[in-house]
Motif scaffolding. Sequence first.
Motif, PDB file in Angstrom:
ATOM      1  N   PRO A  25       0.833  -1.207   0.000  1.00 28.41           N
ATOM      2  CA  PRO A  25       0.000   0.000   0.000  1.00 28.41           C
ATOM      3  C   PRO A  25       0.867   1.255   0.000  1.00 28.41           C
ATOM      4  CG  PRO A  25      -0.119  -1.131   2.113  1.00 28.41           C
ATOM      5  CD  PRO A  25       0.648  -2.027   1.186  1.00 28.41           C
ATOM      6  N   GLY A  26       0.406   2.254  -0.710  1.00 31.03           N
ATOM      7  CA  GLY A  26       1.147   3.507  -0.793  1.00 31.03           C
ATOM      8  C   GLY A  26       2.215   3.523  -1.869  1.00 31.03           C
ATOM      9  N   SER A  27       2.303   2.467  -2.651  1.00 31.55           N
ATOM     10  CA  SER A  27       3.340   2.407  -3.683  1.00 31.55           C
ATOM     11  C   SER A  27       2.752   2.531  -5.087  1.00 31.55           C
ATOM     12  CB  SER A  27       4.136   1.105  -3.568  1.00 31.55           C
ATOM     13  OG  SER A  27       3.293  -0.006  -3.820  1.00 31.55           O
ATOM     14  N   ALA A  28       1.735   3.373  -5.231  1.00 29.55           N
ATOM     15  CA  ALA A  28       1.053   3.497  -6.520  1.00 29.55           C
ATOM     16  C   ALA A  28       2.018   3.894  -7.642  1.00 29.55           C
ATOM     17  CB  ALA A  28      -0.089   4.497  -6.418  1.00 29.55           C
ATOM     18  N   ARG A  29       3.002   4.735  -7.366  1.00 29.71           N
ATOM     19  CA  ARG A  29       3.953   5.153  -8.413  1.00 29.71           C
ATOM     20  C   ARG A  29       4.781   3.955  -8.901  1.00 29.71           C
ATOM     21  NH1 ARG A  29       5.327  10.090 -10.068  1.00 29.71           N
ATOM     22  NH2 ARG A  29       4.378  11.046  -8.249  1.00 29.71           N
ATOM     23  N   ALA A  30       5.241   3.126  -7.968  1.00 33.04           N
ATOM     24  CA  ALA A  30       5.990   1.923  -8.350  1.00 33.04           C
ATOM     25  C   ALA A  30       5.090   0.959  -9.115  1.00 33.04           C
ATOM     26  CB  ALA A  30       6.567   1.240  -7.119  1.00 33.04           C
ATOM     27  N   ILE A  31       3.827   0.899  -8.718  1.00 29.13           N
ATOM     28  CA  ILE A  31       2.861   0.066  -9.438  1.00 29.13           C
ATOM     29  C   ILE A  31       2.748   0.558 -10.872  1.00 29.13           C
ATOM     30  CG2 ILE A  31       0.401  -0.524  -9.627  1.00 29.13           C
ATOM     31  CD1 ILE A  31       1.751  -2.048  -7.369  1.00 29.13           C
ATOM     32  N   GLY A  32       2.679   1.874 -11.051  1.00 29.52           N
ATOM     33  CA  GLY A  32       2.606   2.443 -12.401  1.00 29.52           C
ATOM     34  C   GLY A  32       3.788   2.023 -13.250  1.00 29.52           C
ATOM     35  N   GLY A  33       4.969   1.995 -12.658  1.00 33.74           N
ATOM     36  CA  GLY A  33       6.149   1.549 -13.396  1.00 33.74           C
ATOM     37  C   GLY A  33       6.044   0.100 -13.814  1.00 33.74           C
ATOM     38  N   ALA A  34       5.548  -0.745 -12.913  1.00 34.95           N
ATOM     39  CA  ALA A  34       5.388  -2.165 -13.231  1.00 34.95           C
ATOM     40  C   ALA A  34       4.315  -2.368 -14.291  1.00 34.95           C
ATOM     41  CB  ALA A  34       5.052  -2.951 -11.968  1.00 34.95           C
ATOM     42  N   VAL A  35       3.211  -1.637 -14.181  1.00 32.69           N
ATOM     43  CA  VAL A  35       2.144  -1.731 -15.183  1.00 32.69           C
ATOM     44  C   VAL A  35       2.698  -1.334 -16.546  1.00 32.69           C
ATOM     45  CG1 VAL A  35      -0.061  -0.733 -15.928  1.00 32.69           C
ATOM     46  CG2 VAL A  35       0.261  -1.416 -13.536  1.00 32.69           C
ATOM     47  N   GLY A  36       3.453  -0.249 -16.587  1.00 33.48           N
ATOM     48  CA  GLY A  36       4.023   0.225 -17.846  1.00 33.48           C
ATOM     49  C   GLY A  36       5.059  -0.702 -18.439  1.00 33.48           C
ATOM     50  N   ALA A  37       5.644  -1.571 -17.626  1.00 33.09           N
ATOM     51  CA  ALA A  37       6.659  -2.512 -18.102  1.00 33.09           C
ATOM     52  C   ALA A  37       6.058  -3.843 -18.547  1.00 33.09           C
ATOM     53  CB  ALA A  37       7.692  -2.751 -17.008  1.00 33.09           C
TER      54      ALA A  37
END
Length: 163
Positions: free
Chosen positions: A107-119
């Motif tokens: 939780p709280g790592s939405a930016r890192a999630i965005g990076g993983a989604v984009g990869a």
Amino acid sequence: MTDAYLTRLDTPIGRIELVADREAVVSLDIEHDGALPHDDLPERLNPVLELARTQLAEYFAGARTTFDVPVRLSGTPFQQAVWAELARLGWGEATSYGALAAAVGKPGSARAIGGAVGANPVPILVGCHRVLASDGRITGYSAGEGIPTKLWLLGHEHIGFAA
């Protein structure tokens, strides 16, 4: 690309290029600015790519809502966890970056999630277009022509979003 197989197909969002090994699709790229990563290489089909071509054609025709073509997702353990959550989403379902973060225990790592989604190496087959901001807005898309590609995919699956 030794021991790799390659095919391309025309779709409503531009040409798509699929790369596979003997057992699974390993990448899917959507045309960007008229180009694909391996435009210089000839197509080389195998049964996995023939199945993927058929399933993608059915998807774009509105006749398929799930994929069962084998895919191999190579990435970090964190990326793998995010992609596994994305793979659980079905046709017409959306999630948020925050919900994905909670689902993978970060939780709280939405930016890192965005990076993983984009990869995500196989967009569409693993539906990264189904991820929206917590308020339902579209915040970006790294495949194809970006947001216009995401808008088409969301519309195709009848997924609503905030303007």
